[in-house]
Design a protein around this motif. Sequence first.
Motif, PDB file in Angstrom:
ATOM      1  N   UNK A 677       0.807  -1.212   0.000  1.00  0.00           N
ATOM      2  CA  UNK A 677       0.000   0.000   0.000  1.00  0.00           C
ATOM      3  C   UNK A 677       0.848   1.274   0.000  1.00  0.00           C
ATOM      4  N   UNK A 678       1.836   1.317   0.897  1.00  0.00           N
ATOM      5  CA  UNK A 678       2.551   2.577   1.070  1.00  0.00           C
ATOM      6  C   UNK A 678       3.308   2.982  -0.193  1.00  0.00           C
ATOM      7  N   UNK A 679       4.080   2.022  -0.754  1.00  0.00           N
ATOM      8  CA  UNK A 679       4.856   2.313  -1.958  1.00  0.00           C
ATOM      9  C   UNK A 679       3.933   2.750  -3.091  1.00  0.00           C
ATOM     10  N   UNK A 680       2.787   2.074  -3.212  1.00  0.00           N
ATOM     11  CA  UNK A 680       1.845   2.395  -4.265  1.00  0.00           C
ATOM     12  C   UNK A 680       1.271   3.806  -4.062  1.00  0.00           C
ATOM     13  N   UNK A 681       0.973   4.122  -2.804  1.00  0.00           N
ATOM     14  CA  UNK A 681       0.432   5.450  -2.529  1.00  0.00           C
ATOM     15  C   UNK A 681       1.459   6.538  -2.836  1.00  0.00           C
ATOM     16  N   UNK A 682       2.723   6.257  -2.488  1.00  0.00           N
ATOM     17  CA  UNK A 682       3.772   7.234  -2.770  1.00  0.00           C
ATOM     18  C   UNK A 682       3.825   7.484  -4.290  1.00  0.00           C
ATOM     19  N   UNK A 683       3.797   6.380  -5.030  1.00  0.00           N
ATOM     20  CA  UNK A 683       3.836   6.487  -6.493  1.00  0.00           C
ATOM     21  C   UNK A 683       2.607   7.221  -7.024  1.00  0.00           C
ATOM     22  N   UNK A 684       1.436   6.832  -6.456  1.00  0.00           N
ATOM     23  CA  UNK A 684       0.198   7.394  -6.960  1.00  0.00           C
ATOM     24  C   UNK A 684       0.135   8.899  -6.693  1.00  0.00           C
ATOM     25  N   UNK A 685       0.543   9.264  -5.493  1.00  0.00           N
ATOM     26  CA  UNK A 685       0.502  10.674  -5.116  1.00  0.00           C
ATOM     27  C   UNK A 685       1.391  11.497  -6.048  1.00  0.00           C
ATOM     28  N   UNK A 686       2.564  10.925  -6.424  1.00  0.00           N
ATOM     29  CA  UNK A 686       3.462  11.596  -7.371  1.00  0.00           C
ATOM     30  C   UNK A 686       2.771  11.797  -8.712  1.00  0.00           C
ATOM     31  N   UNK A 687       2.156  10.706  -9.193  1.00  0.00           N
ATOM     32  CA  UNK A 687       1.418  10.760 -10.450  1.00  0.00           C
ATOM     33  C   UNK A 687       0.353  11.854 -10.402  1.00  0.00           C
ATOM     34  N   UNK A 688      -0.371  11.809  -9.240  1.00  0.00           N
ATOM     35  CA  UNK A 688      -1.513  12.702  -9.051  1.00  0.00           C
ATOM     36  C   UNK A 688      -1.066  14.159  -9.087  1.00  0.00           C
ATOM     37  N   UNK A 689       0.056  14.431  -8.402  1.00  0.00           N
ATOM     38  CA  UNK A 689       0.592  15.790  -8.381  1.00  0.00           C
ATOM     39  C   UNK A 689       0.908  16.242  -9.796  1.00  0.00           C
ATOM     40  N   UNK A 690       1.565  15.316 -10.525  1.00  0.00           N
ATOM     41  CA  UNK A 690       1.976  15.652 -11.890  1.00  0.00           C
ATOM     42  C   UNK A 690       0.768  15.954 -12.756  1.00  0.00           C
ATOM     43  N   UNK A 691      -0.301  15.191 -12.549  1.00  0.00           N
ATOM     44  CA  UNK A 691      -1.463  15.348 -13.421  1.00  0.00           C
ATOM     45  C   UNK A 691      -2.328  16.541 -13.022  1.00  0.00           C
ATOM     46  N   UNK A 692      -2.482  16.780 -11.697  1.00  0.00           N
ATOM     47  CA  UNK A 692      -3.487  17.757 -11.254  1.00  0.00           C
ATOM     48  C   UNK A 692      -2.903  19.062 -10.754  1.00  0.00           C
ATOM     49  N   UNK A 693      -1.571  19.019 -10.477  1.00  0.00           N
ATOM     50  CA  UNK A 693      -0.951  20.205  -9.911  1.00  0.00           C
ATOM     51  C   UNK A 693      -1.450  20.497  -8.490  1.00  0.00           C
ATOM     52  N   UNK A 694      -2.018  19.477  -7.849  1.00  0.00           N
ATOM     53  CA  UNK A 694      -2.446  19.640  -6.448  1.00  0.00           C
ATOM     54  C   UNK A 694      -1.385  18.988  -5.572  1.00  0.00           C
ATOM     55  N   UNK A 695      -0.909  19.737  -4.603  1.00  0.00           N
ATOM     56  CA  UNK A 695       0.143  19.209  -3.726  1.00  0.00           C
ATOM     57  C   UNK A 695      -0.509  18.347  -2.644  1.00  0.00           C
ATOM     58  N   UNK A 696      -0.055  17.108  -2.592  1.00  0.00           N
ATOM     59  CA  UNK A 696      -0.631  16.186  -1.601  1.00  0.00           C
ATOM     60  C   UNK A 696       0.422  15.860  -0.541  1.00  0.00           C
ATOM     61  N   UNK A 697       0.059  16.049   0.734  1.00  0.00           N
ATOM     62  CA  UNK A 697       0.944  15.641   1.826  1.00  0.00           C
ATOM     63  C   UNK A 697       0.517  14.253   2.284  1.00  0.00           C
TER      64      UNK A 697
END
Lengths: 821, 217
Positions: A677-697
């Motif tokens: 879960x954690x590694x996937x979330x880290x990856x997903x959050x990176x993807x998400x930031x790149x796509x949406x320009x929303x900074x996720x903590x």
Amino acid sequence: MRENQKQSQSNRVNKSSSKRRQRQPTRSEPQNLESQDCYRDLFENAPVGIFHVLPGGKYLRVNLAAARMFGFASPQEMMTTITDPAHQLYLDPLKHAQVLAQTLESHGWYRTTNQYRYRDGSIITASLRIRKVLDSNGNLAYLEEILDNITERQHAEDALREALHFAQTTIDALSANVCVLDETGTIIAVNRAWRDFAYANSANNQEIAEGSDYLAACDSAMGRHAEVAAQVATAIRNIIGGATETFSIEYPCHSLSEKRWFVARVSNFPGGGKARVVMAHENITERKIAEEKLRESERKYRMLFENMANGSALHEIICDEHGKPIDYVTLEVNSEYERLLGVKREMVIGQRAYQTVPELDREWLDIFGHVALTGEPRHYVQYASNLAKWFEGSAYCPTKGQFCVTFHDVTERKRAEQALADSENRYRTLFEESPISIWEEDFSPSKEFLDQLKESGVTDLRGYFSANSEALKNGFARNRVLDVNQATLKLFQAMDKATLLGDVGQVIPSSASSMQLDSVLAIAEGKTRFEAEVINQTLTGQPLNLILTWCVTPGFEKNFAHVIVSLINMTERQRSEEMRNQLIAQLQQSREQLQTLSRRMVKVQEEERREIARELHDEIGQWLTGLKLLLHISKDMPTEKILANIEQAQHTISELVKRVRDISLELRPAMLDDLGLLATLVWYVEQYKAQTNIKVTLKHTGVEGRRFGSAIETAAYRIIQEGLTNVARHAGVAEASVRVGATPDLLTIQIQDVGKGFESARAIASGQAAGLTGMRERAMLLGGNLTIESSLNAGTCVTAEFPLNGWLERRVNARFDFTSR
Amino acid sequence: MPVSILLADDHHVVRQGLRSLLETYADLMVLGEASDGLDTLRQLERLKPHVLVVDLMMPGIGGLEITRLVKRDFPQTRVVILSMHANEAYVIEALRFGAAAYVLKEATADQLIHAIREAAAGRRYLSPPLSEHAIQAYALKSMDGGSLDLYETLTTRERQVLHLAAEGHSSPEIADRLSISPRTAETHRANLMRKLGLHSQTELVQYAIRRGILQVD
């Protein structure tokens, strides 16, 4: 004093006379004159009183010493004053006559001692020498008396005699047998007690009377006293030799008729002179018997103390500088004490209690300190937590600062009491908390009334009560309500128990008369159990449909003094049927919801498939078609063209691989299975930031390196994915938080933004938020839970929880454990 | 002495391609091939190769797990991971498990040969576009948010209930204060205790003190 004065005066006279004598050789006078003068001088200045007196009592001459002896200033004064010596000077006038007669008959000096009156009336003693003085014709010229004042000597002798007498009387008065030995060990004095004892106890008393050798007697002693005698002899020799001053020894000296003890004391004779020893034997039988008795009684009490069935101990309290008790020291304990407290005497005696056992409860100090300092005895029942025991005992104060405790172990009793209390509590709880209305009642008024009726010859009770409806009041309504439970209060809508206690009559309506009659008849028949349907009403007048049951508590069958009455509310039962119908309706509703859900799932699945099919056809299919065209190589195609086509084809394949990977990741990232879960979330959050320009903590705890099972990981990932998608779509913010936390029992995920928000209840109820519903369903499918907190313009927070590691099962088991306890 | 190699991939075609590629180099020698995880472990035991070239995605025991086991049981064998994932998360995981080299399947043949030689020589190799620098940056980034305080995962209601419960209020009292039903209050209390991993009122109070919710004088 007076004598001294006289003495000193006479001394002065002596001095003056010697002066005169010095003068004498210078005078030249005839011999006889000189001799006469010399005699006169002697007479005048003699230190003794000299009288020249006619037998009739008239004084011819008196010297100064004589005058002074009787208190006169001068011989002239005396001679003019004393005209009748027999009465004026002699204490005994008869003695004067005797002395005179004796003198006249005797030749030379007559000597005697006489008592005279001094001028002031006091008595003086004087030695008298008296003789006749003849004239030249041989006729009596006068009597010459020489008087020497011996009063002082006489007094001294009297005093000595008196002293000797006093000493002897004193030692005679002593009860001890006392003798005094000289330096050879010979007895030189004994007292009366010694003599009496010797007389009473010894045939050969001469051996130990004055003059006998006491040391020799000691040395030759035989038998049981030989040892004591030897010690006494040694002591006497030591004292004579000056090595010691005193010695004492106690010894038994039983006669045939009685037991006796003596103490022998030897001491040197005080004062100077020859070494002497005082030896005293004193009978101490009484003291010895008293001591023996005391010892015996001590032994008895010690036995009692030791063998007491109770633990017992003597302690002394220790106080701080303010007098506040801080600890206590153990002085004595008995064996039961050792057993009860599991200690050894040697371990506790002289020890401070709280130093030895620091975990000792402070209450003990309170109790004991109070007893030791105020002297008030205390009875106590106290729990000793260090021993897990209950003790009952009492403490009293033998002397201030000390306390004595006697106690026994009442742990068993306490446990029994506790068990009883527990059991009582249990039944009390059972009674109070029972959902059925229960009454404790006393039916003895009924029973007594019925017995009276029977005695007065009434046999047809039913007929009697039917004819006398008032009689039922006596027959039943006077029974007493003793207690009711909580369910009863609720059933009758009573504020408190007091409103229902008392006469049964006040809670039985007239509508229940048949029940009353039947009950009375049942009592009359001696039945111990009864059941009837009865219509009653609450205190507020609501009708109640009840089934009444009463049964007599075992042991009260004779007088019916304790009866348990229970009321089952049929009204409630009717109502619960309605409730059941409601539940069935609800169940049906949720079944329908479930069907809707299933239909939607099928629909969603179909949509997803259509989407995938479209992707495959539109994207991949197009690429593949293009590729096929590219690789369609004809024989007559120039080589450069072929090479160019191949290059183009390779490029297309790369694109194709990339596209396939994207689609596959979108469908389900393999990483979730591979890395968790954690590694996937880290990856997903990176993807998400790149796509949406929303900074996720992304914050997490307890999840690193941990796997939660495919189902939970997938659900958690999907919920976060959905949540973040919602943030991007609706929140209108540039930041969001994702939190993932795990305890051993629970995985919690949270997606929060501070964006527009929405009214969560309405959003879900309206069915608009299909995504939210989907998230909740995912969580609930896994036994979890999903909370959405949102309000307009306050952001949204989605929290989902997933139970872990069979937590649900454990929770259920724990609950069973709880109820069985 | 040539570098001995074991090839592990579940695709026969891939293995064949690799073998024909590697056999053209004199300093490399393919000792054997394995088609799944278990087979790989058996062959490792038998052949003890210098280098294991393994596909990250194998059915059964996957490449990452194989890497871990090799590190533990055959420390003299170096592992070269073949992967289609250019994702840093995979790379970090592979390196953490002890892989010597990580080569993308889209890499050139030269890059693979280079990776095998580097691994055999005891060095580390990542095929482009991966780089040590990027991996480190990513590792740092994944730690970016920092550690989570479980208290943050409590809902507003649960926080209110926690505060009141820590002060010693019973569920009915809490319900009264928050104008909710006692049962709801009880549910909140149970929930928050689960979330925080607490099991008793005592632990709850201890937590509250530790966290400064309750002031202790």
